[in-house]
Design an enzyme around this catalytic site. Structure first.
Site, PDB file in Angstrom:
ATOM      1  CG  HIS A   1      65.760  80.315  44.132  1.00  0.00           C
ATOM      2  ND1 HIS A   1      64.921  80.259  43.052  1.00  0.00           N
ATOM      3  CD2 HIS A   1      66.186  81.592  44.202  1.00  0.00           C
ATOM      4  CE1 HIS A   1      64.843  81.460  42.487  1.00  0.00           C
ATOM      5  NE2 HIS A   1      65.612  82.281  43.165  1.00  0.00           N
TER       6      HIS A   1
HETATM    7  C1  FAD Z   1      72.033  85.773  44.089  1.00  0.00           C
HETATM    8  C2  FAD Z   1      70.635  85.500  44.527  1.00  0.00           C
HETATM    9  C3  FAD Z   1      69.582  85.983  43.784  1.00  0.00           C
HETATM   10  C4  FAD Z   1      68.269  85.733  44.180  1.00  0.00           C
HETATM   11  N1  FAD Z   1      67.256  86.270  43.466  1.00  0.00           N
HETATM   12  C5  FAD Z   1      65.991  86.124  43.890  1.00  0.00           C
HETATM   13  C6  FAD Z   1      64.921  86.762  43.217  1.00  0.00           C
HETATM   14  O1  FAD Z   1      65.122  87.483  42.239  1.00  0.00           O
HETATM   15  N2  FAD Z   1      63.667  86.579  43.677  1.00  0.00           N
HETATM   16  C7  FAD Z   1      63.413  85.784  44.762  1.00  0.00           C
HETATM   17  O2  FAD Z   1      62.248  85.618  45.118  1.00  0.00           O
HETATM   18  N3  FAD Z   1      64.410  85.173  45.421  1.00  0.00           N
HETATM   19  C8  FAD Z   1      65.695  85.343  45.030  1.00  0.00           C
HETATM   20  N4  FAD Z   1      66.700  84.764  45.742  1.00  0.00           N
HETATM   21  C9  FAD Z   1      66.362  83.931  46.920  1.00  0.00           C
HETATM   22  C10 FAD Z   1      65.819  84.711  48.117  1.00  0.00           C
HETATM   23  O3  FAD Z   1      66.471  85.955  48.256  1.00  0.00           O
HETATM   24  C11 FAD Z   1      65.972  83.867  49.386  1.00  0.00           C
HETATM   25  O4  FAD Z   1      65.311  82.640  49.205  1.00  0.00           O
HETATM   26  C12 FAD Z   1      65.384  84.528  50.628  1.00  0.00           C
HETATM   27  O5  FAD Z   1      65.863  85.842  50.789  1.00  0.00           O
HETATM   28  C13 FAD Z   1      65.718  83.688  51.844  1.00  0.00           C
HETATM   29  O6  FAD Z   1      65.234  84.282  53.010  1.00  0.00           O
HETATM   30  P1  FAD Z   1      65.606  83.665  54.429  1.00  0.00           P
HETATM   31  O7  FAD Z   1      64.878  84.458  55.428  1.00  0.00           O
HETATM   32  O8  FAD Z   1      65.378  82.204  54.399  1.00  0.00           O
HETATM   33  O9  FAD Z   1      67.180  83.845  54.592  1.00  0.00           O
HETATM   34  P2  FAD Z   1      68.095  85.144  54.473  1.00  0.00           P
HETATM   35  O10 FAD Z   1      67.381  86.255  53.797  1.00  0.00           O
HETATM   36  O11 FAD Z   1      69.384  84.678  53.900  1.00  0.00           O
HETATM   37  O12 FAD Z   1      68.307  85.617  55.975  1.00  0.00           O
HETATM   38  C14 FAD Z   1      69.147  84.997  56.893  1.00  0.00           C
HETATM   39  C15 FAD Z   1      69.805  86.067  57.745  1.00  0.00           C
HETATM   40  O13 FAD Z   1      70.390  85.454  58.885  1.00  0.00           O
HETATM   41  C16 FAD Z   1      71.663  85.997  59.096  1.00  0.00           C
HETATM   42  N5  FAD Z   1      72.457  85.004  59.821  1.00  0.00           N
HETATM   43  C17 FAD Z   1      72.852  83.791  59.375  1.00  0.00           C
HETATM   44  N6  FAD Z   1      73.555  83.160  60.319  1.00  0.00           N
HETATM   45  C18 FAD Z   1      73.592  83.983  61.389  1.00  0.00           C
HETATM   46  C19 FAD Z   1      74.180  83.880  62.678  1.00  0.00           C
HETATM   47  N7  FAD Z   1      74.861  82.801  63.049  1.00  0.00           N
HETATM   48  N8  FAD Z   1      74.037  84.919  63.536  1.00  0.00           N
HETATM   49  C20 FAD Z   1      73.343  86.038  63.177  1.00  0.00           C
HETATM   50  N9  FAD Z   1      72.769  86.172  61.959  1.00  0.00           N
HETATM   51  C21 FAD Z   1      72.894  85.156  61.079  1.00  0.00           C
HETATM   52  C22 FAD Z   1      72.182  86.281  57.711  1.00  0.00           C
HETATM   53  O14 FAD Z   1      73.241  87.210  57.722  1.00  0.00           O
HETATM   54  C23 FAD Z   1      70.925  86.788  57.019  1.00  0.00           C
HETATM   55  O15 FAD Z   1      70.771  88.182  57.170  1.00  0.00           O
HETATM   56  C24 FAD Z   1      68.022  84.982  45.348  1.00  0.00           C
HETATM   57  C25 FAD Z   1      69.088  84.503  46.100  1.00  0.00           C
HETATM   58  C26 FAD Z   1      70.385  84.762  45.707  1.00  0.00           C
HETATM   59  C27 FAD Z   1      71.518  84.244  46.548  1.00  0.00           C
END
Ligand code: FAD
Ligand code: NAG
Ligand code: NAG
Length: 606
Positions: A538
């Site tokens: 998280h």
């Molecule tokens: C194992 C695990 C279990 C979890 N379980 C839960 C749960 O049950 N419930 C819940 O609410 N949350 C859970 N979470 C947390 C939640 O999934 C995340 O907080 C949320 O998805 C984050 O969203 P985001 O948009 O910030 O980033 P992300 O969803 O990580 O999106 C970032 C995206 O950017 C891409 N990216 C990164 N760098 C680059 C680059 N240089 N060029 C192009 N693309 C790039 C990545 O590949 C990714 O697709 C969990 C997390 C993990 C790791």
């Protein structure tokens, strides 16, 4: 051959078949360029492409999902595939360290690398956090982010399918399925019923009150994972010609004009390692997640001046990028032995074809349980432990969440769970050897509101180098004290009357490195917490939304201070981590950001 070996082979075969060898072509100027198709980026791509005259490019380093990423129970296993970026923390050894039982003293920090981002590998638990969380965000100077302001954005996303829920707080018109887990184990009811023994109620934790016990609400449809991609991209990708999604495209730099401080586009590597540039006429929207958004900003000259100068990066704007990193640390090895076959065990799962049939044909059965997590409780440990009558009806601040896992490391015969946490073989032998194959469940205490902060920084100016990740778990004694209370509360639940007919026994484990302490004392658990510092993934806060004078990187409209046409829209903007899992809040951030962007452009184009 064991379970994980078979799985590896299946996964590899599937990936070879499913990788699409499309030849991508793209125009080089868009209105908006979105970096990262994760939770934040997918919502944005959907909402912005509603405006037909806007051309949107969504750039993603990872690839599309496959049917295996859909299987809820297999969620943990996705972390050992290339759907995970595969980051690890820096070691901090010694008495005041953390991740001490992990290989090299380094914890795995999983991040999704896929269309759908981390929601493709996460545990699908749908929680929003508490009212107090958002009212605090607003009190920090973030106008428009109080609970009453943001609740409509949770509702906008939601497609509610729960049997029991508080209707005032849910909606069924959005893209994101929220549903019950079809499978109910015999451990779920005892967990929920134990609430009464502690003066707690069974409630809808996404409604009036956060404190309470509940079965999990999950992002599932017909027993399968609903990722950001399934929810927000699949319904529109074929229809909206103004949205282009690029996969296997890794952004290495945001192009910011040094004279005007305007973000004008991005530079990225395609799957053949060829460099491309695309331009953004209106804005660049950074949605690469808490670790990579911070990394990309710094690589592009936005970050702490000294740090960037040391690496020879031209400084465009001096901002505290990478600080304020928070995560939910847990102690994932609190194990209870039972005398009945009520838990999920690899050996039983695979030898019974009914389970596989149920999943694929009916969308039911144990394979639909997200990562084996079935129920949870948000508790205030002080009142939970000190008063045995009833919970304080006024306060609603959980310091610990307990998650019921209907399996445990004792059932992990193949070692897949252990590898996930990077637990050493030594640890496994010493702690679980005598109980391998025994039925056991786990209750995982999670520290909700950590007072310790970590940091993301650059290892070098090379964009392909993984960033330096310092977790700093338990740097503040208060965090450790809270976790110890959380472990004790978890034990109380596991040993409650409600579980008595399974003759529950707390696994009398003596952990490597903690055998000098007496089992089940505060000193002992404090040592164990530092050894088994398991993450929930998280990560939040590295591009903090706050006034500039208060460590802010973005303003309340998510615009990067001192840079034009650049916003950050993902979990990194959270000024303080919420009391809950962070995916739903990130969808909310995406929904709200899309509205702000539409507002801002309507105003300036009139
Ligand atoms: C194992 C695990 C279990 C979890 N379980 C839960 C749960 O049950 N419930 C819940 O609410 N949350 C859970 N979470 C947390 C939640 O999934 C995340 O907080 C949320 O998805 C984050 O969203 P985001 O948009 O910030 O980033 P992300 O969803 O990580 O999106 C970032 C995206 O950017 C891409 N990216 C990164 N760098 C680059 C680059 N240089 N060029 C192009 N693309 C790039 C990545 O590949 C990714 O697709 C969990 C997390 C993990 C790791
Ligand atoms: C209950 O567990 C204890 C160990 O804690 C064991 O000695 C006892 O035999 C068990 N009883 C039953 C009925 O399984
Ligand atoms: C497990 O132990 C409990 C309590 O001792 C006992 O009532 C129950 O019958 C046992 N169950 C089995 C399957 O042995």
């Amino acid at each position: 051959m064991n379970f994980s070996a078979i799985l590896y082979i299946v996964i590899i075969i599937c990936m070879t078949i499913f990788i699409r060898c499309s030849t991508e072509s793209y125009i080089s100027t868009y209105d908006f360029v979105i970096i990262g198709a994760g939770s934040g980026g997918s919502v944005l791509a959907n909402r912005l492409s509603e405006v037909a005259e806007w051309k949107i490019l969504l750039i993603e380093a990872g690839k599309e999902e496959i049917f295996l990423t859909d299987v809820p129970l297999l969620a943990p296993i996705m972390q050992i595939t290339d759907y995970n970026w595969g980051y690890r923390t820096e070691p901090k050894k010694g008495q005041h360290g953390y991740c001490l039982s992990m290989v090299d003293g380094r914890c795995n920090w999983p991040r999704g690398k896929a269309v759908g981002g981390t929601s493709v590998i996460n545990f699908m638990i749908y929680t929003r956090g508490g009212k107090a969380d958002y009212d605090k965000w607003e009190a920090y100077g973030n106008t428009g982010w109080g609970y009453d302001d943001i609740l409509p954005y949770f509702l906008k996303s939601e497609n509610n399918r729960l049997k029991y829920h508080d209707k005032r707080y849910h909606s069924s018109n959005g893209y994101l399925d929220v549903s019950d887990v079809p499978y109910v184990s015999r451990l779920r009811n005892p967990f929920l019923q134990s609430a009464k023994e502690f003066g707690y109620k069974i409630n809808d934790y996404n409604a009036e009150r956060l404190l309470g016990f509940s079965a999990i609400q999950a992002n599932l449809r017909n027993g399968r994972r609903v990722s950001a991609s399934k929810a927000f991209l699949d319904p529109i990708r074929q229809i909206r010609k103004n949205l282009r999604i690029l996969t296997f495209a890794r952004v290495v730099k945001i192009l910011i004009e040094p004279e005007t401080h305007r973000a004008i586009g991005v530079k990225f590597l395609d799957r053949n390692q060829k460099m491309h540039i695309v331009k953004a006429k209106r804005e660049v929207l950074l949605c690469a997640g808490t670790l990579n958004s911070a990394q990309l900003l710094m690589l592009s000259g936005v970050g702490p001046r000294q740090h960037l100068k040391q690496l020879g990066i031209q400084v465009i704007e001096d901002l505290p990028v990478g600080y304020n990193l928070q995560d939910h640390v847990s102690m994932g090895a609190l194990t209870f032995l039972v005398n009945d076959t009520v838990t999920i065990m690899e050996s039983r799962l695979l030898t019974n074809p009914v389970n596989v049939f149920d999943y694929f044909i009916k969308g039911t059965g144990p394979f639909t349980v997200p990562g084996g997590a079935e129920a949870l409780a948000f508790i205030d440990t002080k009142t939970f432990l000190e008063r045995d009558n009833h919970q304080d009806e006024t306060a609603d601040y959980p310091d610990i969440e307990l998650v019921l896992g209907i399996g445990a490391l004792t059932g992990d015969l193949s070692g897949s769970m252990r590898h996930l946490f990077a637990l050493t073989d030594d640890f496994d032998r010493q702690v679980f050897a005598d109980h391998k194959g025994s039925d056991a469940f786990s209750i995982v205490p999670i520290l909700m509101k950590p007072k310790s902060y970590g940091r993301v920084s650059l290892r070098s100016a090379n964009p392909l180098d993984p960033p330096i990740l310092e977790a700093n778990y338990y740097e503040q004694q208060e965090d450790l004290d809270t976790m110890i209370r959380g472990i004790k509360a978890g034990i109380k639940v596991g040993m409650s009357q409600a579980f008595k007919h399974f003759n529950t026994t707390l696994l009398p484990m003596t952990f490597n490195g903690c055998d000098r302490f007496v089992f089940n004392t505060d000193e002992y658990w404090s040592c164990v917490a530092r050894h088994i510092s398991t993450t929930l993934g998280h990560f939040t806060g590295t591009c903090k939304m706050a006034p500039r004078t208060n460590g802010g990187v973005v303003d309340p409209r998510l615009r990067v201070y001192g840079v034009k046409s650049l916003r950050v829209i993902d979990a990194s903007i959270m000024p303080e981590i919420i009391a809950g899992h962070t995916c739903a809040p990130t969808y909310m951030i995406g929904e709200k950001a899309a509205d702000m962007i539409k507002e801002d452009w309507a105003v300036s184009t009139i």
